[in-house]
Design an enzyme around this catalytic site. Structure first.
Site: not given
Ligand SMILES: Cc1cc2nc3c(=O)[nH]c(=O)nc-3n(C[C@H](O)[C@H](O)[C@H](O)COP(=O)(O)OP(=O)(O)OC[C@H]3O[C@@H](n4cnc5c(N)ncnc54)[C@H](O)[C@@H]3O)c2cc1C
Length: 512
Positions: A307, A391, A335, A304, A414, A373
């Site tokens: 990513w 989107w 759309w 993650e 998105w 997420n």
């Molecule tokens: C439509 C959509 C919009 C999103 N918008 C954002 C946003 O604006 N900012 C954001 O930080 N994340 C975004 N995410 C990714 C992800 O949902 C969040 O990072 C995550 O839910 C944050 O919770 P956590 O810190 O508990 O994550 P954890 O599951 O603990 O993950 C650890 C860290 O990994 C990174 N991470 C995790 N998943 C992703 C991912 N898919 N893409 C990029 N980084 C990721 C984040 O920095 C996160 O804090 C988005 C995902 C989707 C599907």
């Protein structure tokens, strides 16, 4: 007061004192170091008002203020000062540097287009004053073109990117602690080695010894941020990280269930740099190396974090994604627009779609600024695939509401959900909001928390209240269309419409 040649560290999205890229670089020079932060009015003034009135409610501004205040308090406990200002950094940063007599300004790179434009203007002004500007990497492990394909091209598919990222990591020391001065844990006094290198408050021109502007003076309130008791600042990030460490072994399983404390909740801290990405990656690697039981969870969590780097490099190499689809042909999709689409969009924003899992996710976002997420994927799929709405409308709404809003991750997420992005969900894979709900919130515990008006429905019907017999609805006090909405669209019909909507791409490809 005579000026002391020094190095100015301009804090931005690195609001901490430990494992700090810009501070580490500044300490490599012999001059004393001074830290500064600017509440950037070009960003703040553009934030939309949540409601009418003179004060803008924004949890993120409250979060930043708390982090800056914590840094300032720690510095002042050692007789140092954090220089702060409220205005345009293009003017203020060079002005601070000039007033101080700084010979250089060090800051961490930020690849968002607006930040790049701002920074180049700051660098230009500094140069006109004869002050050197040095930018360093801090937000990610690998940036820009550091990870490329064998042919020297940027990656657009995640798995090969991740493999190349891991290979490069094992060949480099990029996660090494960056600050040579032996950084103290947050909350502890500054270590002498660091404290001795920072400019004393007494050596600072009086014009720079000002109080941190308070939120109200800047026209802001933190909304309900402080009521939610989210751990704030660098110490809050460490608290969350410590809480997450024993959970990392279960991350792979637990992360998908919004009703379970599965993920780390560190995203807002990563966004504003109250914790170092290197510290997190180091920990995941240590667990992988030491603990075979925890390593699966650590490996998934590390993915993650990768990513995050992946989407940052996508934004760097493909800045067009800010306004258009990653794949240009997807810009031809028609759309859903007009009054009906507007009404549906409003229902989606307000958590009133009639699909409980979607509504619970949107209400979590509105109430807290965070969304799990799994739910981000579900609600984004619902907006784009069930409602057929662009989107970009969803992306904008998330950008407004998310505490952890990050242009690259949000845009990537998105476009992934809408199937218009790199390595995206194929367009014919459309989340069914009811089966997602049954699978990931089986007992409806998360739904009950955020959609209390249907909380008394039995587990069997909580995911799709319209399937409940009238007597069951009556006993649960649910009147569809009155206490809770009917579903605004029928999923199977919506699915067919989406397949039609996307079939235009197939026709275009065939016509080529
Ligand atoms: C439509 C959509 C919009 C999103 N918008 C954002 C946003 O604006 N900012 C954001 O930080 N994340 C975004 N995410 C990714 C992800 O949902 C969040 O990072 C995550 O839910 C944050 O919770 P956590 O810190 O508990 O994550 P954890 O599951 O603990 O993950 C650890 C860290 O990994 C990174 N991470 C995790 N998943 C992703 C991912 N898919 N893409 C990029 N980084 C990721 C984040 O920095 C996160 O804090 C988005 C995902 C989707 C599907």
């Amino acid at each position: 007061m005579s000026k002391t040649p020094c190095t100015l560290v301009w804090l931005r999205r690195d609001l901490r004192l430990s494992d700090h890229g810009a501070l580490a670089r500044a300490l490599e020079f012999s001059e004393p170091v001074q830290l500064a932060f600017v509440f950037d009015t070009t960003i703040l003034n553009a934030l939309p008002k949540w409601k009418k009135g003179s004060v803008i409610e924004d949890r993120r501004v409250g979060f930043i203020h708390a982090a800056v205040s914590e840094i300032s308090a720690r510095l002042s406990a050692s007789g140092k000062v954090l220089v702060t200002g409220h205005g345009d950094p293009v003017l203020l940063v060079p002005q601070f540097a000039k007033t101080l007599g700084a010979v250089r300004v060090v800051f961490a790179r930020d690849d968002e287009p607006a930040a790049l434009a701002r920074d180049s203007r700051v660098v230009e002004t500094l140069a006109s004053f004869g002050i050197e500007a040095i930018s360093v990497k801090d937000q990610c492990i690998f940036e820009r073109s550091e990870v490329l394909t064998g042919a020297g091209k940027p990656f657009s598919v995640f798995t090969p990117y991740k493999n190349a990222w891991l290979k490069k990591l094992s060949a480099s020391d990029t996660t090494e602690r960056r600050t040579g001065a032996g950084q103290p844990k947050p909350g502890q006094p500054l270590q002498k080695t660091l404290s001795h290198r920072l400019l004393d408050a007494a050596a600072l021109p009086s014009a720079l010894r000002t109080e941190i502007p308070c939120l109200a003076a800047m026209g802001f309130s933190a909304g309900n941020l402080f009521d939610m008791k989210i751990p704030l600042g660098e110490s809050g990030a460490q608290q969350l990280f410590e809480e997450f460490k024993p959970r990392i072994g279960h991350y792979k399983l637990a992360r998908d269930y919004p009703g379970v404390k599965g993920p780390s909740y560190l995203s807002v801290h990563l966004r504003f740099g109250t914790i170092s990405i290197r510290e997190l990656v180091r920990f995941a690697l240590e667990i992988q190396a030491q603990d075979p039981k925890g390593s699966e969870g650590a490996g998934t969590w590390l993915s993650e974090l990768i990513w995050r780097d992946f989407y940052m490099q996508i934004l760097h190499h493909h800045p067009h994604v800010v306004s258009r689809s990653f794949r240009p042909e997807y810009d031809h999709i028609q759309w859903h627009e007009g009054d009906e689409a507007d009404a549906w969009f409003k229902a989606w924003c307000n958590g009133q779609t009639g699909y409980p899992i979607v509504d619970a996710g949107m209400r979590q976002l509105n109430a807290t600024g965070y969304m799990h997420n799994r739910l981000r994927m579900v609600v984004a799929s619902f907006l784009t695939k069930d409602l057929g709405i662009h989107w970009r409308r969803g992306e904008d709404y998330f950008a407004w509401k998310l505490n952890d809003f990050d242009l690259s991750a949000n845009n990537g997420g998105w476009q992934w959900a809408a199937s218009t992005g790199c390595d995206a969900q194929p367009y014919f894979r459309i989340f069914n909001p009811v089966s997602q709900s049954e699978r990931f919130d089986e007992k409806g515990s998360f739904i009950r928390r955020y959609v209390p008006e249907i909380a008394s429905l039995p587990d069997k019907f909580i995911h799709a209240p319209w399937t409940a017999p009238p007597l069951v609805l009556q006993e649960a006090g649910v009147v569809l269309g009155s206490t809770y909405p009917h579903p605004i669209v029928e999923h199977d019909q919506a699915r067919q419409k989406t397949l039609m909507r996307f079939s235009i791409l197939r026709h275009r490809e065939e016509a080529r």
